[in-house]
Motif scaffolding. Structure first.
Motif, mmCIF file in Angstrom:
data_model
loop_
_atom_site.group_PDB
_atom_site.id
_atom_site.type_symbol
_atom_site.label_atom_id
_atom_site.label_comp_id
_atom_site.label_asym_id
_atom_site.label_seq_id
_atom_site.Cartn_x
_atom_site.Cartn_y
_atom_site.Cartn_z
ATOM 1 N N ALA A 135 -5.445 -39.637 -49.268
ATOM 2 C CA ALA A 135 -5.305 -40.278 -50.553
ATOM 3 C C ALA A 135 -4.372 -41.327 -50.231
ATOM 4 N N ALA A 136 -3.083 -41.225 -49.874
ATOM 5 C CA ALA A 136 -2.048 -41.833 -49.763
ATOM 6 C C ALA A 136 -2.351 -43.043 -48.951
ATOM 7 N N VAL A 137 -3.042 -42.666 -47.852
ATOM 8 C CA VAL A 137 -3.372 -43.955 -46.776
ATOM 9 C C VAL A 137 -4.440 -44.717 -47.494
ATOM 10 N N THR A 138 -5.369 -44.366 -48.200
ATOM 11 C CA THR A 138 -6.295 -45.208 -49.082
ATOM 12 C C THR A 138 -5.501 -46.156 -49.855
ATOM 13 N N TYR A 139 -4.692 -45.242 -50.552
ATOM 14 C CA TYR A 139 -3.890 -46.374 -51.465
ATOM 15 C C TYR A 139 -3.159 -47.447 -50.861
ATOM 16 N N THR A 140 -2.374 -47.232 -49.868
ATOM 17 C CA THR A 140 -1.590 -48.157 -48.912
ATOM 18 C C THR A 140 -2.399 -49.144 -48.422
ATOM 19 N N ASN A 141 -3.576 -48.681 -47.614
ATOM 20 C CA ASN A 141 -4.537 -49.761 -47.305
ATOM 21 C C ASN A 141 -4.890 -50.636 -48.332
ATOM 22 N N ALA A 142 -5.280 -50.111 -49.556
ATOM 23 C CA ALA A 142 -5.722 -51.069 -50.634
ATOM 24 C C ALA A 142 -4.734 -52.183 -50.914
ATOM 25 N N THR A 143 -3.339 -51.808 -50.915
ATOM 26 C CA THR A 143 -2.471 -52.490 -51.503
ATOM 27 C C THR A 143 -1.369 -53.310 -50.722
ATOM 28 N N THR A 144 -1.897 -52.966 -49.151
ATOM 29 C CA THR A 144 -0.719 -53.801 -48.489
ATOM 30 C C THR A 144 -1.455 -54.627 -47.347
ATOM 31 N N GLY A 145 -2.939 -54.806 -47.411
ATOM 32 C CA GLY A 145 -3.483 -55.618 -46.419
ATOM 33 C C GLY A 145 -3.678 -55.065 -45.064
ATOM 34 N N THR A 146 -3.297 -53.768 -44.955
ATOM 35 C CA THR A 146 -3.516 -53.522 -43.532
ATOM 36 C C THR A 146 -4.517 -52.186 -43.684
ATOM 37 N N ARG A 147 -4.886 -51.594 -42.311
ATOM 38 C CA ARG A 147 -5.840 -50.999 -42.350
ATOM 39 C C ARG A 147 -5.407 -49.818 -41.250
ATOM 40 N N LEU A 148 -4.926 -48.558 -41.522
ATOM 41 C CA LEU A 148 -4.260 -47.372 -41.017
ATOM 42 C C LEU A 148 -4.935 -46.275 -41.360
ATOM 43 N N THR A 149 -4.844 -45.374 -40.205
ATOM 44 C CA THR A 149 -5.382 -44.089 -40.671
ATOM 45 C C THR A 149 -4.399 -43.059 -41.186
ATOM 46 N N ASP A 150 -3.095 -43.272 -40.975
ATOM 47 C CA ASP A 150 -1.964 -42.508 -41.160
ATOM 48 C C ASP A 150 -0.751 -43.321 -41.557
ATOM 49 N N ALA A 151 -0.622 -44.130 -42.615
ATOM 50 C CA ALA A 151 0.363 -44.718 -42.945
ATOM 51 C C ALA A 151 1.684 -44.147 -43.132
ATOM 52 N N HIS A 152 1.645 -42.862 -43.357
ATOM 53 C CA HIS A 152 3.022 -42.111 -43.787
ATOM 54 C C HIS A 152 3.579 -41.067 -42.781
ATOM 55 N N ASN A 153 3.046 -41.568 -41.477
ATOM 56 C CA ASN A 153 3.702 -40.898 -40.191
ATOM 57 C C ASN A 153 4.845 -41.541 -39.841
ATOM 58 N N GLY A 154 6.055 -40.690 -39.602
ATOM 59 C CA GLY A 154 7.286 -41.033 -39.349
ATOM 60 C C GLY A 154 7.524 -41.579 -38.072
ATOM 61 N N LEU A 155 6.338 -41.671 -37.054
ATOM 62 C CA LEU A 155 6.910 -42.071 -35.735
ATOM 63 C C LEU A 155 6.298 -43.456 -35.728
ATOM 64 N N ARG A 156 7.005 -44.506 -35.172
ATOM 65 C CA ARG A 156 6.852 -45.900 -35.285
ATOM 66 C C ARG A 156 7.315 -46.547 -34.161
ATOM 67 N N VAL A 157 7.018 -47.396 -33.490
ATOM 68 C CA VAL A 157 7.677 -48.310 -32.526
ATOM 69 C C VAL A 157 7.762 -49.683 -33.012
ATOM 70 N N LEU A 158 8.772 -50.286 -33.251
ATOM 71 C CA LEU A 158 8.965 -51.730 -33.573
ATOM 72 C C LEU A 158 9.566 -52.529 -32.975
ATOM 73 N N HIS A 159 9.262 -53.520 -32.627
ATOM 74 C CA HIS A 159 9.719 -54.783 -31.859
ATOM 75 C C HIS A 159 10.909 -55.207 -32.813
ATOM 76 N N ARG A 160 11.912 -55.937 -31.977
ATOM 77 C CA ARG A 160 13.079 -56.230 -32.622
ATOM 78 C C ARG A 160 12.935 -57.323 -33.636
ATOM 79 N N ASP A 161 11.930 -58.042 -33.123
ATOM 80 C CA ASP A 161 11.697 -59.210 -34.326
ATOM 81 C C ASP A 161 11.149 -58.603 -35.646
ATOM 82 N N VAL A 162 10.456 -57.558 -35.647
ATOM 83 C CA VAL A 162 10.205 -56.911 -36.992
ATOM 84 C C VAL A 162 11.013 -56.139 -37.389
ATOM 85 N N VAL A 163 12.044 -55.651 -36.757
ATOM 86 C CA VAL A 163 13.297 -54.690 -37.335
ATOM 87 C C VAL A 163 14.140 -55.888 -38.102
ATOM 88 N N GLU A 164 14.152 -57.224 -37.191
ATOM 89 C CA GLU A 164 15.183 -57.844 -38.042
ATOM 90 C C GLU A 164 14.728 -58.447 -39.453
#
Length: 228
Positions: A135-164
């Protein structure tokens, strides 16, 4: 040394029972680990430091979102940092999954890799937790313009450009949706940021279940999304 361009950012709150093992295991592959002690009332910070992590202390508990933002700012202080990994302190994440996610982002065609517990069958989540997170993923996808299957997983890898560019203002559970929303709206050279998902194994241990994290965190996520 391999992976010198990677920092693991670990929000830390009252995890004295496991944090030393988590840090030691992580540092066998990733030498740069920073734990943000978010006002712990136990020996978490000291144990993390003894295990080899850098430790930044919040004098009071501010929430996981605030801890991540502090960790991002710390990692950005290293000019050699190219990637940040957000990593939980309670032993639920697997270092092998991080290695696979880094292999993906190092290909150079994406700037973010999200972990997803729903892309394979390794994660043994309860039916209730799965339903709430879906349910949380459905909400997040509808409001963020992304298409994820697990938007609230704490494991992510981010490029420096994004972190900045990230600026987390949601201190508690809603920070996960805020991160996704900010990434969904980012532009580099006029194009939306490219991202990918990789299957990961979230290990719900007796320890994490005893802390009541499994279903309760999922309900908190959904409640904060609705409130926001």
């Amino acid at each position: 040394m391999q992976n010198e361009d990677v920092w693991l950012v670990v929000p830390l709150y009252n995890e004295a029972a496991v944090i030393a093992d988590v840090v030691r295991e992580a540092r066998t592959v990733f030498p740069n680990v920073v734990c943000i002690d978010d006002g712990s009332r136990d020996a978490s910070a000291d144990l993390a430091e003894q295990a080899g992590a850098a430790v930044v202390r919040h004098p009071v508990n501010l929430g996981q979102g605030a801890a991540l933002q502090t960790g991002f700012e710390y990692a950005l202080g290293d000019p050699a940092m190219r990637y940040v990994v957000t990593y939980d302190a309670d032993g639920q994440h697997q270092i092998r999954d991080v290695e696979v996610m880094l292999e993906r982002i190092r290909q150079g065609d994406v700037r973010v890799v999200f972990g997803s517990r729903f892309l394979d069958e390794r994660t043994e989540a309860s039916l209730g937790k799965r339903l709430v997170l879906r349910a949380a993923v459905t909400y997040t996808n509808a409001t963020t313009g992304t298409r994820l299957t697990d938007a609230h997983n704490g494991l992510r890898v981010l490029h420096r450009d994004v972190v900045e560019k990230l600026d987390i203002t949601q201190n508690r559970m809603a920070h996960a949706s805020e991160i996704v929303a900010q990434i969904g709206s980012m532009r580099f050279d006029g194009a939306k940021v490219a991202y990918a998902e990789e299957p990961v194994h979230i290990l719900y241990t007796d320890y994490s279940r005893a802390k009541g994290q499994s279903l309760w965190n999922a309900i908190n996520i959904l409640a904060e999304l609705i409130w926001r």
